[in-house]
Write an enzyme that holds these catalytic residues in place. Sequence first.
Site, PDB file in Angstrom:
ATOM      1  N   HIS A 141     -49.227  45.533 -31.477  1.00  0.00           N
ATOM      2  CA  HIS A 141     -49.614  46.186 -32.732  1.00  0.00           C
ATOM      3  C   HIS A 141     -49.771  47.688 -32.476  1.00  0.00           C
ATOM      4  O   HIS A 141     -50.345  48.073 -31.455  1.00  0.00           O
ATOM      5  CB  HIS A 141     -51.000  45.719 -33.202  1.00  0.00           C
ATOM      6  CG  HIS A 141     -51.129  44.262 -33.520  1.00  0.00           C
ATOM      7  ND1 HIS A 141     -51.730  43.361 -32.688  1.00  0.00           N
ATOM      8  CD2 HIS A 141     -50.762  43.560 -34.620  1.00  0.00           C
ATOM      9  CE1 HIS A 141     -51.735  42.165 -33.260  1.00  0.00           C
ATOM     10  NE2 HIS A 141     -51.149  42.241 -34.422  1.00  0.00           N
ATOM     11  N   ASP A 178     -47.564  37.480 -40.463  1.00  0.00           N
ATOM     12  CA  ASP A 178     -48.829  38.026 -39.950  1.00  0.00           C
ATOM     13  C   ASP A 178     -50.036  37.147 -40.278  1.00  0.00           C
ATOM     14  O   ASP A 178     -50.256  36.135 -39.627  1.00  0.00           O
ATOM     15  CB  ASP A 178     -48.986  39.466 -40.468  1.00  0.00           C
ATOM     16  CG  ASP A 178     -50.017  40.274 -39.692  1.00  0.00           C
ATOM     17  OD1 ASP A 178     -50.691  39.678 -38.840  1.00  0.00           O
ATOM     18  OD2 ASP A 178     -50.142  41.482 -39.926  1.00  0.00           O
ATOM     19  N   HIS A 201     -46.025  46.780 -37.264  1.00  0.00           N
ATOM     20  CA  HIS A 201     -46.552  47.662 -38.326  1.00  0.00           C
ATOM     21  C   HIS A 201     -45.967  49.087 -38.266  1.00  0.00           C
ATOM     22  O   HIS A 201     -45.146  49.429 -39.101  1.00  0.00           O
ATOM     23  CB  HIS A 201     -48.086  47.723 -38.358  1.00  0.00           C
ATOM     24  CG  HIS A 201     -48.733  46.383 -38.520  1.00  0.00           C
ATOM     25  ND1 HIS A 201     -48.478  45.563 -39.587  1.00  0.00           N
ATOM     26  CD2 HIS A 201     -49.628  45.705 -37.736  1.00  0.00           C
ATOM     27  CE1 HIS A 201     -49.183  44.441 -39.468  1.00  0.00           C
ATOM     28  NE2 HIS A 201     -49.877  44.502 -38.348  1.00  0.00           N
TER      29      HIS A 201
HETATM   30 ZN    ZN Z   1     -50.971  41.007 -36.242  1.00  0.00          ZN
END
Ligand code: ZN
Length: 439
Positions: free
Chosen positions: A240, A328, A277
Amino acid sequence: MRYLWPDYVYTPRGWQRDLLVALDEEGRIAGLQPRFAADGAVFPLPEGAVVEPLPGKALLPGFVNVHSHVFQRALRGLAQRPVSGHDTFWSWREAMYAEAQRLDPERLYTLARATYREMLAAGYTTVGEFHYVHHQPDGRPYPSPNLMAEALLQAARDAGIRLVILLAAYARNDFGQPALREQRRFCDPSVAAYLGRVEALRALGAAVGLAPHSVRAVPEDWLRAIAAYSRRERLPLHIHADEQPAEIESCLAACGCRPLELLARCEVLGPLTTVVHATHADQRELALLASSRTCVCLCPTTEGDLGDGIPPYRDFLAQGIPLAIGSDSNTRLDPFEELRWAEYTARLRYGERRVLVAGAAASPGPYLLACGCEHGAAALGVEGGRLEPGRLADLVAIDLEHPMLQGWTTENLLDSLFFGASAEVVRAVWVAGKQVYVR
Ligand SMILES: [Zn+2]
């Protein structure tokens, strides 16, 4: 040899009518061949061939869900309740940690099996499970240190989905801060202990990827060691980064650089790596992703649910950064919706239409499909994502007679799917040539 015979097959050359998809014993696509000759005669097949007609159906490659935290499925609905007077990602995280505390191997297995079945019914044939709830609630290992991961492997086998377990490394709460009480069960005492668990899972024959959780949760020496292991063993690495501005601020304060710059410094970026992301990546960070050929996994329904922000889609495309998708937090499981929201949020960000396209003259459908299938398969090191000989026979049959698709043509079918339909049009799913779902 077995053959599937749908009305249409989506191949790298586009939609093809009356193509037979030959499936071999190893669960791969052995070949694609026309059902009929030019004069309309049926092509002869080898003796003993079994043909399964799929009238009114179109075959797509199975969708690849690159980023899942399966246990967060339990928060659906629940996490919409107020936690504080000003709810953000961080207050949501408290609710998520409370759920993580309740998990044991049995509860995780039950939740995962049901959620993986839900994924299959939606058209996802592979899931990358970013798994970080490893140990007992007080941090002590289970008698078998990978017991929780083994519960996930069993759940995936029983559901029939292809699983790549992205085993998360976790060491601390934030830069210079020890783990919180509720994070203890995520943490390993050393990077050697973590890599030992990776090796033990691989010895079970599982498909494993490396997953340092984030620059917050993993110190630099761990990042370097895990990246070196990924390169040496040719294993995917997922992390992430840049989901929330607060992470960027604490990284700047602690290290004097932004998260993706820190990952570049620690040699984490590269063609085996996927950054999840990258919502708030700046121009320098985007250039680092592009030059290192790092993939980005977007999770638009979760990013919307958590109020993360809208990623710089146009820059990803302009710089040739491959994009994949993940469900997610599993607040929604529908690859058509996930990809539609990628394009819709991009339109909202830029005030224009047709952002996620493969070329100026293209509509979004083909590019969205590539993000959902081919790029995702590459991100997880899986030989799927395209319907062509030699690839895994992970397939999805679409119901061409579904009212949502009424009026389709081969020119607009992908766009009809992504902008006018939902996972309800999925009628059957195969993983490694075996039918695992039928409606
Ligand atoms: Zn995640």
